[in-house]
Design a protein around this motif. Sequence first.
Motif, PDB file in Angstrom:
ATOM      1  N   LEU A 154       0.855  -1.185   0.000  1.00 43.14           N
ATOM      2  CA  LEU A 154       0.000   0.000   0.000  1.00 43.14           C
ATOM      3  C   LEU A 154       0.890   1.233   0.000  1.00 43.14           C
ATOM      4  O   LEU A 154       1.730   1.396   0.890  1.00 43.14           O
ATOM      5  CB  LEU A 154      -0.923   0.015   1.224  1.00 43.14           C
ATOM      6  CG  LEU A 154      -1.806   1.264   1.364  1.00 43.14           C
ATOM      7  CD1 LEU A 154      -2.747   1.423   0.164  1.00 43.14           C
ATOM      8  CD2 LEU A 154      -2.594   1.218   2.669  1.00 43.14           C
ATOM      9  N   VAL A 155       0.706   2.091  -1.012  1.00 45.81           N
ATOM     10  CA  VAL A 155       1.431   3.356  -1.112  1.00 45.81           C
ATOM     11  C   VAL A 155       0.448   4.473  -0.760  1.00 45.81           C
ATOM     12  O   VAL A 155      -0.604   4.591  -1.387  1.00 45.81           O
ATOM     13  CB  VAL A 155       1.986   3.578  -2.542  1.00 45.81           C
ATOM     14  CG1 VAL A 155       2.596   4.971  -2.678  1.00 45.81           C
ATOM     15  CG2 VAL A 155       3.009   2.502  -2.895  1.00 45.81           C
ATOM     16  N   VAL A 156       0.786   5.266   0.259  1.00 46.10           N
ATOM     17  CA  VAL A 156      -0.072   6.376   0.667  1.00 46.10           C
ATOM     18  C   VAL A 156       0.704   7.671   0.471  1.00 46.10           C
ATOM     19  O   VAL A 156       1.690   7.925   1.160  1.00 46.10           O
ATOM     20  CB  VAL A 156      -0.518   6.241   2.146  1.00 46.10           C
ATOM     21  CG1 VAL A 156      -1.502   7.360   2.490  1.00 46.10           C
ATOM     22  CG2 VAL A 156      -1.136   4.877   2.409  1.00 46.10           C
ATOM     23  N   ASP A 157       0.258   8.461  -0.510  1.00 48.42           N
ATOM     24  CA  ASP A 157       0.910   9.737  -0.813  1.00 48.42           C
ATOM     25  C   ASP A 157      -0.114  10.635  -1.488  1.00 48.42           C
ATOM     26  O   ASP A 157      -0.877  10.171  -2.334  1.00 48.42           O
ATOM     27  CB  ASP A 157       2.119   9.520  -1.736  1.00 48.42           C
ATOM     28  CG  ASP A 157       3.071  10.704  -1.721  1.00 48.42           C
ATOM     29  OD1 ASP A 157       2.613  11.844  -1.973  1.00 48.42           O
ATOM     30  OD2 ASP A 157       4.265  10.506  -1.454  1.00 48.42           O
ATOM     31  N   ASP A 158      -0.139  11.911  -1.120  1.00 49.75           N
ATOM     32  CA  ASP A 158      -1.108  12.833  -1.708  1.00 49.75           C
ATOM     33  C   ASP A 158      -0.653  13.393  -3.054  1.00 49.75           C
ATOM     34  O   ASP A 158      -1.390  14.144  -3.687  1.00 49.75           O
ATOM     35  CB  ASP A 158      -1.451  13.957  -0.732  1.00 49.75           C
ATOM     36  CG  ASP A 158      -0.243  14.761  -0.289  1.00 49.75           C
ATOM     37  OD1 ASP A 158       0.894  14.244  -0.381  1.00 49.75           O
ATOM     38  OD2 ASP A 158      -0.429  15.897   0.172  1.00 49.75           O
ATOM     39  N   GLN A 159       0.521  12.999  -3.519  1.00 44.35           N
ATOM     40  CA  GLN A 159       1.000  13.430  -4.830  1.00 44.35           C
ATOM     41  C   GLN A 159       0.748  12.303  -5.846  1.00 44.35           C
ATOM     42  O   GLN A 159       1.404  11.256  -5.777  1.00 44.35           O
ATOM     43  CB  GLN A 159       2.486  13.758  -4.788  1.00 44.35           C
ATOM     44  CG  GLN A 159       2.813  14.937  -3.899  1.00 44.35           C
ATOM     45  CD  GLN A 159       4.311  15.210  -3.843  1.00 44.35           C
ATOM     46  OE1 GLN A 159       5.064  14.826  -4.716  1.00 44.35           O
ATOM     47  NE2 GLN A 159       4.732  15.887  -2.787  1.00 44.35           N
ATOM     48  N   PRO A 160      -0.186  12.502  -6.782  1.00 41.26           N
ATOM     49  CA  PRO A 160      -0.512  11.443  -7.742  1.00 41.26           C
ATOM     50  C   PRO A 160       0.698  10.937  -8.524  1.00 41.26           C
ATOM     51  O   PRO A 160       0.797   9.743  -8.815  1.00 41.26           O
ATOM     52  CB  PRO A 160      -1.528  12.105  -8.689  1.00 41.26           C
ATOM     53  CG  PRO A 160      -2.065  13.274  -7.935  1.00 41.26           C
ATOM     54  CD  PRO A 160      -0.990  13.710  -6.982  1.00 41.26           C
ATOM     55  N   GLY A 161       1.645  11.823  -8.826  1.00 46.00           N
ATOM     56  CA  GLY A 161       2.839  11.422  -9.571  1.00 46.00           C
ATOM     57  C   GLY A 161       3.685  10.410  -8.817  1.00 46.00           C
ATOM     58  O   GLY A 161       4.221   9.462  -9.402  1.00 46.00           O
ATOM     59  N   ILE A 162       3.800  10.594  -7.503  1.00 41.24           N
ATOM     60  CA  ILE A 162       4.563   9.655  -6.670  1.00 41.24           C
ATOM     61  C   ILE A 162       3.855   8.299  -6.659  1.00 41.24           C
ATOM     62  O   ILE A 162       4.489   7.255  -6.798  1.00 41.24           O
ATOM     63  CB  ILE A 162       4.719  10.193  -5.225  1.00 41.24           C
ATOM     64  CG1 ILE A 162       5.477  11.512  -5.211  1.00 41.24           C
ATOM     65  CG2 ILE A 162       5.356   9.144  -4.315  1.00 41.24           C
ATOM     66  CD1 ILE A 162       6.966  11.429  -5.348  1.00 41.24           C
ATOM     67  N   CYS A 163       2.542   8.321  -6.478  1.00 38.46           N
ATOM     68  CA  CYS A 163       1.772   7.065  -6.471  1.00 38.46           C
ATOM     69  C   CYS A 163       1.924   6.322  -7.797  1.00 38.46           C
ATOM     70  O   CYS A 163       2.138   5.112  -7.807  1.00 38.46           O
ATOM     71  CB  CYS A 163       0.291   7.340  -6.183  1.00 38.46           C
ATOM     72  SG  CYS A 163      -0.030   7.809  -4.475  1.00 38.46           S
ATOM     73  N   MET A 164       1.828   7.062  -8.913  1.00 42.08           N
ATOM     74  CA  MET A 164       1.963   6.426 -10.229  1.00 42.08           C
ATOM     75  C   MET A 164       3.358   5.854 -10.425  1.00 42.08           C
ATOM     76  O   MET A 164       3.518   4.732 -10.887  1.00 42.08           O
ATOM     77  CB  MET A 164       1.656   7.424 -11.353  1.00 42.08           C
ATOM     78  CG  MET A 164       0.197   7.461 -11.706  1.00 42.08           C
ATOM     79  SD  MET A 164      -0.240   8.404 -13.202  1.00 42.08           S
ATOM     80  CE  MET A 164       1.102   9.485 -13.521  1.00 42.08           C
ATOM     81  N   LEU A 165       4.376   6.627 -10.058  1.00 39.12           N
ATOM     82  CA  LEU A 165       5.758   6.184 -10.221  1.00 39.12           C
ATOM     83  C   LEU A 165       6.018   4.921  -9.400  1.00 39.12           C
ATOM     84  O   LEU A 165       6.546   3.935  -9.922  1.00 39.12           O
ATOM     85  CB  LEU A 165       6.727   7.296  -9.798  1.00 39.12           C
ATOM     86  CG  LEU A 165       8.207   6.943  -9.832  1.00 39.12           C
ATOM     87  CD1 LEU A 165       8.677   6.689 -11.258  1.00 39.12           C
ATOM     88  CD2 LEU A 165       9.038   8.048  -9.190  1.00 39.12           C
ATOM     89  N   LEU A 166       5.638   4.937  -8.121  1.00 37.38           N
ATOM     90  CA  LEU A 166       5.870   3.766  -7.275  1.00 37.38           C
ATOM     91  C   LEU A 166       5.054   2.564  -7.741  1.00 37.38           C
ATOM     92  O   LEU A 166       5.534   1.435  -7.696  1.00 37.38           O
ATOM     93  CB  LEU A 166       5.564   4.098  -5.803  1.00 37.38           C
ATOM     94  CG  LEU A 166       6.589   5.022  -5.140  1.00 37.38           C
ATOM     95  CD1 LEU A 166       6.124   5.438  -3.764  1.00 37.38           C
ATOM     96  CD2 LEU A 166       7.963   4.374  -5.077  1.00 37.38           C
ATOM     97  N   THR A 167       3.834   2.800  -8.207  1.00 39.80           N
ATOM     98  CA  THR A 167       3.019   1.701  -8.741  1.00 39.80           C
ATOM     99  C   THR A 167       3.713   1.065  -9.937  1.00 39.80           C
ATOM    100  O   THR A 167       3.838  -0.156 -10.020  1.00 39.80           O
ATOM    101  CB  THR A 167       1.609   2.198  -9.130  1.00 39.80           C
ATOM    102  OG1 THR A 167       0.964   2.685  -7.954  1.00 39.80           O
ATOM    103  CG2 THR A 167       0.772   1.081  -9.734  1.00 39.80           C
ATOM    104  N   ASP A 168       4.195   1.902 -10.854  1.00 34.33           N
ATOM    105  CA  ASP A 168       4.884   1.380 -12.044  1.00 34.33           C
ATOM    106  C   ASP A 168       6.143   0.593 -11.667  1.00 34.33           C
ATOM    107  O   ASP A 168       6.368  -0.517 -12.143  1.00 34.33           O
ATOM    108  CB  ASP A 168       5.273   2.523 -12.996  1.00 34.33           C
ATOM    109  CG  ASP A 168       4.076   3.135 -13.714  1.00 34.33           C
ATOM    110  OD1 ASP A 168       2.967   2.550 -13.641  1.00 34.33           O
ATOM    111  OD2 ASP A 168       4.242   4.199 -14.328  1.00 34.33           O
ATOM    112  N   ILE A 169       6.966   1.185 -10.801  1.00 37.56           N
ATOM    113  CA  ILE A 169       8.222   0.542 -10.409  1.00 37.56           C
ATOM    114  C   ILE A 169       7.961  -0.788  -9.715  1.00 37.56           C
ATOM    115  O   ILE A 169       8.540  -1.821 -10.072  1.00 37.56           O
ATOM    116  CB  ILE A 169       9.026   1.454  -9.447  1.00 37.56           C
ATOM    117  CG1 ILE A 169       9.494   2.715 -10.151  1.00 37.56           C
ATOM    118  CG2 ILE A 169      10.211   0.710  -8.854  1.00 37.56           C
ATOM    119  CD1 ILE A 169       9.996   3.789  -9.185  1.00 37.56           C
TER     120      ILE A 169
END
Length: 119
Positions: free
Chosen positions: A6-21
């Motif tokens: 589970l990635v919890v971050d209010d910055q959508p770019g961080i969530c997308m980057l971590l999801t992809d990685i």
Amino acid sequence: MKKEILVVDDQPGICMLLTDILTSEGYHVETAKTGKEGLDKINNSSFHLLMIDYKLPIFNAFEVLRRMEAENRIVPTILMSGMTEDDIREKEDCSKIESVLSKPFNIHEVCKLVKATIG
């Protein structure tokens, strides 16, 4: 079976980057934008790892961890922050945190840290 993160971050770019990685590394990733949303997901699912930003809307990372502890929910946690680890440790009890990932982070560092924490 894929390990759940589970990635919890209010910055959508961080969530997308971590999801992809992390997806490319073979993990299943869910995201949340606020501490409250993250806590709701933790209470309704089982995760192998929580990656949470220090500063979040509604509940910050440490409020989420306090509430998890009150519910007896223990999930290995990596704290993400723009502050240094020493700054955070001065302000908060970090005993519930496996490690601190400083922003901006290196993609290879993220993978290494996740593998070291949950395999």
